[in-house]
Design a protein around this motif. Structure first.
Motif, mmCIF file in Angstrom:
data_model
loop_
_atom_site.group_PDB
_atom_site.id
_atom_site.type_symbol
_atom_site.label_atom_id
_atom_site.label_comp_id
_atom_site.label_asym_id
_atom_site.label_seq_id
_atom_site.Cartn_x
_atom_site.Cartn_y
_atom_site.Cartn_z
ATOM 1 N N THR A 202 0.852 -1.188 0.000
ATOM 2 C CA THR A 202 0.000 0.000 0.000
ATOM 3 C C THR A 202 0.887 1.236 0.000
ATOM 4 O O THR A 202 1.871 1.277 0.757
ATOM 5 C CB THR A 202 -0.919 0.009 1.246
ATOM 6 N N GLU A 210 -0.288 4.692 5.873
ATOM 7 C CA GLU A 210 -0.867 4.103 4.668
ATOM 8 C C GLU A 210 -1.985 5.001 4.142
ATOM 9 O O GLU A 210 -2.801 5.506 4.906
ATOM 10 C CB GLU A 210 -1.401 2.700 4.965
ATOM 11 N N GLU A 211 -2.009 5.201 2.837
ATOM 12 C CA GLU A 211 -2.987 6.098 2.234
ATOM 13 C C GLU A 211 -4.363 5.446 2.226
ATOM 14 O O GLU A 211 -4.549 4.394 1.624
ATOM 15 C CB GLU A 211 -2.566 6.471 0.819
ATOM 16 N N ARG A 214 -6.549 3.555 -0.742
ATOM 17 C CA ARG A 214 -5.618 3.004 -1.738
ATOM 18 C C ARG A 214 -4.996 1.696 -1.235
ATOM 19 O O ARG A 214 -3.886 1.361 -1.598
ATOM 20 C CB ARG A 214 -4.532 4.020 -2.062
ATOM 21 N N GLU A 215 -5.745 0.962 -0.434
ATOM 22 C CA GLU A 215 -5.236 -0.297 0.092
ATOM 23 C C GLU A 215 -4.837 -1.233 -1.042
ATOM 24 O O GLU A 215 -5.598 -1.436 -1.998
ATOM 25 C CB GLU A 215 -6.289 -0.973 0.973
ATOM 26 N N ASP A 217 -2.744 -0.852 -3.407
ATOM 27 C CA ASP A 217 -2.464 -0.213 -4.701
ATOM 28 C C ASP A 217 -0.988 -0.299 -5.080
ATOM 29 O O ASP A 217 -0.593 0.195 -6.135
ATOM 30 C CB ASP A 217 -2.871 1.268 -4.667
ATOM 31 N N ALA A 228 0.905 -3.841 -6.910
ATOM 32 C CA ALA A 228 -0.479 -3.810 -6.447
ATOM 33 C C ALA A 228 -1.035 -5.228 -6.327
ATOM 34 O O ALA A 228 -0.709 -6.109 -7.129
ATOM 35 C CB ALA A 228 -1.334 -2.991 -7.409
ATOM 36 N N SER A 232 -5.249 -3.697 -10.727
ATOM 37 C CA SER A 232 -4.287 -2.837 -11.422
ATOM 38 C C SER A 232 -2.910 -3.492 -11.553
ATOM 39 O O SER A 232 -2.051 -2.964 -12.252
ATOM 40 C CB SER A 232 -4.156 -1.492 -10.695
#
Length: 414
Positions: A202, A210-211, A214-215, A217, A228, A232
Motif C-alpha cells: 500500500t 498508509e494512504e 488506496r489499500e 495499490d 499492487a 491494477s
C-alpha cells in the motif's frame, strides 16, 4: 514539511493520549506454564507475521533483534523479543504484549514506532496474540541490547507517535463478510492482520501512514516496488488461486518466476505454514486481483524490432540470458517463465528488474539459485542495455528511461 506534519499530529496526540501507563513487570513465566498446543499455534502465527525476519540481525540469534530497518525518516533497530528479562520481553505480561501489538505501546508506556505494523496487528484477535506470546516466551533467552535508533532530528521524541496514531491507527476487531466463504474470510483476516501485506503493498504518505482508500495499490519495501494486489497489477490476469498458492508456498511459480527481494523471506516462512492458511491467503488475494479482469492474455515477443533498436542489449541477452529465457531454450523448457509474463517486466517502473539483475534471485525453500547476480560481471551501461532490450522485446509498455542512472544508484545503495 514532514517534520511539520508530524508536529501537528503530535500536538493533537499530546492532548488526548500522550500518556500511557507502564504495566507491572512480572517474573519470567516457566516454559511449562504454556500449553504445547498454544505454543505450536503461536509458532504458526508468528511465522505468518514474519516476526523472525525483522527481529533477527544478520549476525544474531533468532528473535534477538538489532536488525537495521531503513525508513525515509532514518534507521530503526528491531527489538529483542526473546524472553530475556533485561534486554528482551521476559518480564512482560500477556496484557503488555497484547497492548504493544494492538496499540503500539511498550510495557514501560513508551510509544512504539510503526515499523512494528500495529496498524494491522490491531485487527488480530487477543487469542491469536496470546498464542504468539506463548511461543516467544518459550524461545531461547538471548541477552542483546538494541542499538539506539538513528532518526532525523526531532523524530526520536516518542510522544509525537501518539498524534500519528490518532491519524492512522484504526482499531477494531476483524469482521467477516457474510456473503463470502469461510476460506475467503480466513484469507482476508490473515492478509489484513498478521500477514500485514498492506504494510508493503500500500502506498504511504509523507508522514509514513498508509494512504486511505488506496489499500493494496502498491508500495515500496526495502527499495523494491511491491506491486499492487488488485486488478491494477500488470499481471493480474495471469494470477490464479493455484499460481498464487505455489508462489507463496515455494517462492516460485512457473508462470511468474521467483520471489525476489523482501518477498523471498516471506515465501521462505510461508513454506512452513499450514497449507490451509496459505491457500486461504491465495484465495483472498486472487479474488482481489481478478475483480473486473477480462483475462484476455496475449504473449508478447517483439524480437526483431527490439534487436533493431537495441543491438548491444540483444547481444548481451544472447550471451547471458538466452540459455534460460529464450524461447525453446533447455532451461526455459524446465520451467523458466517467459519474460513477457513477469510482473517486473510489465511494470512501468524498472526498479525491480534492475535489482533482480544486480542481486540475482537467491536459493529459497531448498531450490538452487534461480538467477546469478550480474553486478560483478556487467557494467551499468551493459545492464541498462539488457533492460532496454528486454522491455522492448517482451512488453508492449513504453520504454524505460534513465536506466543507467537508476542502476548506478541502485548499485551504490545495495
Amino acid at each position: 514539511m514532514v517534520l511539520g506534519g508530524v508536529a501537528v499530529a503530535g500536538i493533537a496526540g499530546l492532548v488526548v493520549s500522550v500518556h500511557e501507563p507502564a504495566l507491572a513487570r512480572i517474573a519470567r513465566p516457566a516454559r511449562e506454564n504454556f500449553e504445547a498446543d498454544s505454543v505450536r499455534r503461536g509458532e504458526q502465527l508468528a511465522t505468518l507475521g514474519d516476526c523472525i525476519v525483522c527481529h533477527t540481525a544478520d549476525d544474531g540469534a533468532p528473535f534477538a533483534g538489532s536488525r537495521p530497518l531503513r525508513t525515509p525518516f532514518g534507521t530503526l533497530y528491531s527489538t529483542n523479543i526473546t524472553p530475556d528479562e533485561l534486554t528482551g520481553i521476559g518480564n512482560w505480561s500477556e496484557e503488555a504484549f497484547v497492548r504493544a501489538m494492538k496499540n503500539g505501546v511498550a510495557r514501560d508506556g513508551n510509544h512504539l514506532y510503526p515499523a512494528l505494523p500495529y496498524e494491522h496487528f490491531t485487527h488480530v484477535t487477543d487469542g491469536d496474540l496470546k498464542a504468539i506470546y506463548a511461543f516467544l516466551m518459550t524461545r531461547r533467552s538471548v541477552s542483546r541490547e538494541t542499538p539506539a535508533n538513528d532518526l532525523l532530528p526531532g523524530l526520536g521524541f516518542r510522544p509525537l507517535l501518539a498524534g500519528w496514531k490518532l491519524l492512522f491507527l484504526r482499531r477494531g476487531e476483524f469482521e467477516p463478510v457474510m456473503d463470502r466463504t469461510a476460506e475467503w474470510n480466513r484469507g482476508k483476516y490473515l492478509v489484513e492482520g498478521l500477514a500485514h501485506c498492506g504494510a508493503c503493498h500500500t502506498p504511504r504518505n509523507l508522514v509514513g501512514g498508509e494512504e486511505r482508500g488506496r489499500e493494496f495499490d502498491g508500495g515500496v519495501a526495502e527499495g523494491w516496488n511491491a506491486p499492487a494486489l488488485d486488478a491494477s497489477n500488470p499481471s493480474a490476469d495471469r494470477w490464479t488461486e493455484t499460481s498464487l498458492h505455489a508462489y507463496l508456498k515455494t517462492g516460485f511459480d512457473k508462470a511468474h518466476g521467483a520471489a525476489g527481494g523482501p518477498m523471498g523471506p516471506v515465501a521462505e516462512g510461508l513454506s512452513r505454514v499450514d497449507d490451509a492458511d496459505v491457500k486461504a491467503i491465495a484465495v483472498y488475494v486472487a479474488a482481489r486481483m481478478q475483480a473486473g479482469k477480462d483475462r484476455n492474455i496475449l504473449a508478447i515477443d517483439n524480437a526483431v524490432e527490439a534487436e533493431t533498436r537495441f543491438p548491444q542489449g540483444a547481444h548481451l541477452f544472447q550471451g547471458a540470458c538466452a540459455g534460460c529465457h529464450e524461447t525453446g531454450s533447455p532451461m526455459g523448457q524446465q520451467g523458466r517463465p517467459p519474460l513477457s509474463q513477469l510482473t517486473a517486466v510489465k511494470m512501468a517502473d524498472p526498479t525491480n528488474a534492475a535489482l533482480a539483475l544486480l542481486q540475482g534471485l537467491p536459493a529459497t525453500n531448498g531450490r538452487d539459485q534461480l538467477m546469478p547476480p550480474f553486478a560483478e560481471t556487467m557494467s551499468d551501461k551493459d545492464l541498462a542495455d539488457v533492460l532496454a532490450y528486454v522491455r522492448a522485446r517482451f512488453s508492449d509498455g513504453p520504454a524505460w528511461e534513465n536506466l543507467k542512472s537508476l542502476i548506478t544508484t541502485a548499485r551504490l545503495e545495495d
